[in-house]
Design a protein around this motif. Structure first.
Motif, short mmCIF file in Angstrom:
data_model
loop_
_atom_site.label_atom_id
_atom_site.label_comp_id
_atom_site.label_asym_id
_atom_site.label_seq_id
_atom_site.Cartn_x
_atom_site.Cartn_y
_atom_site.Cartn_z
N ILE A 121 0.84 -1.21 0.00
CA ILE A 121 0.00 0.00 0.00
C ILE A 121 0.87 1.26 0.00
CG2 ILE A 121 -1.60 1.37 1.43
CD1 ILE A 121 -2.99 -0.86 -0.11
N VAL A 122 1.89 1.26 0.84
CA VAL A 122 2.77 2.44 0.91
C VAL A 122 3.47 2.66 -0.43
CG1 VAL A 122 4.89 3.36 1.97
CG2 VAL A 122 3.09 2.40 3.41
N LEU A 123 3.97 1.58 -1.02
CA LEU A 123 4.66 1.72 -2.31
C LEU A 123 3.70 2.18 -3.41
CD1 LEU A 123 6.95 -1.43 -2.23
CD2 LEU A 123 7.62 0.95 -1.87
N ARG A 124 2.48 1.64 -3.39
CA ARG A 124 1.52 1.96 -4.45
C ARG A 124 0.95 3.37 -4.30
NH1 ARG A 124 0.01 3.20 -8.51
NH2 ARG A 124 -1.86 2.58 -9.60
N TYR A 125 0.49 3.72 -3.12
CA TYR A 125 -0.25 4.96 -2.96
C TYR A 125 0.55 6.11 -2.34
CZ TYR A 125 -4.08 2.03 -4.36
OH TYR A 125 -4.88 1.18 -5.07
N TYR A 126 1.59 5.81 -1.60
CA TYR A 126 2.41 6.88 -1.04
C TYR A 126 3.61 7.17 -1.95
CZ TYR A 126 -0.17 6.79 3.35
OH TYR A 126 -1.14 6.87 4.31
N GLU A 127 4.19 6.11 -2.51
CA GLU A 127 5.36 6.26 -3.37
C GLU A 127 4.97 6.29 -4.85
OE1 GLU A 127 8.35 6.93 -2.21
OE2 GLU A 127 7.50 6.85 -0.22
N ASP A 128 3.70 6.02 -5.17
CA ASP A 128 3.18 6.06 -6.53
C ASP A 128 3.95 5.14 -7.49
OD1 ASP A 128 1.20 6.91 -8.26
OD2 ASP A 128 2.41 8.56 -9.05
N MET A 129 4.32 3.95 -6.99
CA MET A 129 5.02 2.98 -7.83
C MET A 129 4.01 2.16 -8.61
SD MET A 129 8.01 1.72 -5.18
CE MET A 129 8.77 0.57 -6.31
N THR A 130 4.41 1.68 -9.77
CA THR A 130 3.54 0.83 -10.58
C THR A 130 3.57 -0.59 -10.00
OG1 THR A 130 5.31 0.16 -12.07
CG2 THR A 130 4.09 2.18 -12.64
N GLU A 131 2.61 -1.41 -10.43
CA GLU A 131 2.57 -2.79 -9.94
C GLU A 131 3.84 -3.56 -10.30
OE1 GLU A 131 -1.20 -3.69 -11.65
OE2 GLU A 131 -2.29 -3.14 -9.82
N PRO A 132 4.37 -3.44 -11.53
CA PRO A 132 5.63 -4.14 -11.83
C PRO A 132 6.80 -3.65 -10.96
CG PRO A 132 4.52 -3.53 -13.87
CD PRO A 132 3.77 -2.87 -12.75
N GLU A 133 6.84 -2.35 -10.67
CA GLU A 133 7.90 -1.83 -9.79
C GLU A 133 7.77 -2.41 -8.38
OE1 GLU A 133 8.75 2.61 -11.66
OE2 GLU A 133 7.03 2.36 -10.33
N ILE A 134 6.55 -2.48 -7.90
CA ILE A 134 6.31 -3.04 -6.56
C ILE A 134 6.71 -4.51 -6.55
CG2 ILE A 134 4.56 -3.59 -4.82
CD1 ILE A 134 3.00 -1.11 -5.90
N ALA A 135 6.32 -5.23 -7.59
CA ALA A 135 6.66 -6.66 -7.68
C ALA A 135 8.17 -6.85 -7.62
CB ALA A 135 6.09 -7.26 -8.97
N LYS A 136 8.89 -6.06 -8.37
CA LYS A 136 10.35 -6.16 -8.37
C LYS A 136 10.93 -5.81 -7.00
CE LYS A 136 14.47 -4.58 -10.76
NZ LYS A 136 15.03 -3.65 -11.72
N THR A 137 10.43 -4.76 -6.39
CA THR A 137 10.93 -4.31 -5.08
C THR A 137 10.67 -5.35 -4.01
OG1 THR A 137 10.56 -2.00 -5.67
CG2 THR A 137 10.76 -2.50 -3.33
N LEU A 138 9.46 -5.93 -4.00
CA LEU A 138 9.10 -6.90 -2.97
C LEU A 138 9.52 -8.33 -3.31
CD1 LEU A 138 5.51 -5.67 -1.96
CD2 LEU A 138 7.70 -5.16 -0.86
N GLY A 139 9.94 -8.54 -4.54
CA GLY A 139 10.35 -9.88 -4.95
C GLY A 139 9.19 -10.85 -5.10
N ILE A 140 8.05 -10.33 -5.59
CA ILE A 140 6.86 -11.15 -5.79
C ILE A 140 6.34 -10.91 -7.20
CG2 ILE A 140 6.25 -11.25 -3.34
CD1 ILE A 140 4.30 -8.97 -3.76
N SER A 141 5.35 -11.69 -7.62
CA SER A 141 4.80 -11.52 -8.97
C SER A 141 3.83 -10.34 -9.01
CB SER A 141 4.07 -12.79 -9.40
OG SER A 141 2.87 -12.93 -8.66
N VAL A 142 3.57 -9.85 -10.22
CA VAL A 142 2.62 -8.76 -10.40
C VAL A 142 1.23 -9.19 -9.92
CG1 VAL A 142 1.48 -7.27 -12.10
CG2 VAL A 142 3.93 -7.71 -12.28
N GLY A 143 0.86 -10.44 -10.20
CA GLY A 143 -0.43 -10.94 -9.74
C GLY A 143 -0.55 -10.92 -8.22
#
Length: 162
Positions: A121-143
């Motif tokens: 949530i913080v990455l998506r809505y506070y940092e305005d990262m895209t889903e692929p960016e979040i996936a890469k950062t967290l080491g999980i899939s986009v799904g």
């Protein structure tokens, strides 16, 4: 003690941006003391890399990315450190500046989310990262990002509605 120009520049950056960065660290961790530790670790990394950071306008992004990466590393290797007890600890009350009730309720609901959901949530809505960016950062899939954010938003809506 004699300091170099870049050390003075770093010190001034921390003085100017420290409070805002601490708020962001608190949003990531959900705990004031953990936030201070997280920010200190991120600023240490920034200090060590200061001479390599050419774009001074990107400093906040560098520190935020360091906080996210450190926080993820900590919760990935964290062992169970909490054990059930018959005695409840004394409740600590923190005095904050007055803010709106909705903001307080949202901050409380964020703190109650599991760490991965809070990070997403913080990455998506506070940092305005895209889903692929979040996936890469967290080491999980986009799904997994999509379902995690969706479930987290549902929990936040329920917490704020009640």
């Amino acid at each position: 003690m004699q300091t170099t120009g870049w050390e003075d520049e770093f010190r001034e950056y921390v003085r100017a941006r420290g409070p805002a960065l601490l708020r962001q660290a608190h949003q990531l961790t959900g705990h004031p003391l953990d936030a201070e530790d997280l920010l200190q670790s991120a600023l240490t990394k920034t200090y060590l890399a200061w001479h390599r950071i050419e774009d001074r306008g990107a400093l906040d992004g560098y520190v935020r990315r360091a906080m996210v990466n450190i926080n993820i590393s900590q919760w990935r290797r964290r062992k169970v450190e909490e054990y059930p007890s018959d005695d409840l600890p004394e409740v600590v009350h923190h005095h904050h500046e007055p803010v709106g009730e909705v903001h307080e309720a949202l901050e409380q609901a964020l703190r109650e989310l599991p760490e991965r959901m809070r990070a997403a949530i913080v990455l998506r809505y506070y940092e305005d990262m895209t889903e692929p960016e979040i996936a890469k950062t967290l080491g999980i899939s986009v799904g997994t990002v999509k379902s995690t954010v969706s479930r987290a938003m549902a929990k936040l809506r329920n917490a704020l509605a009640g």
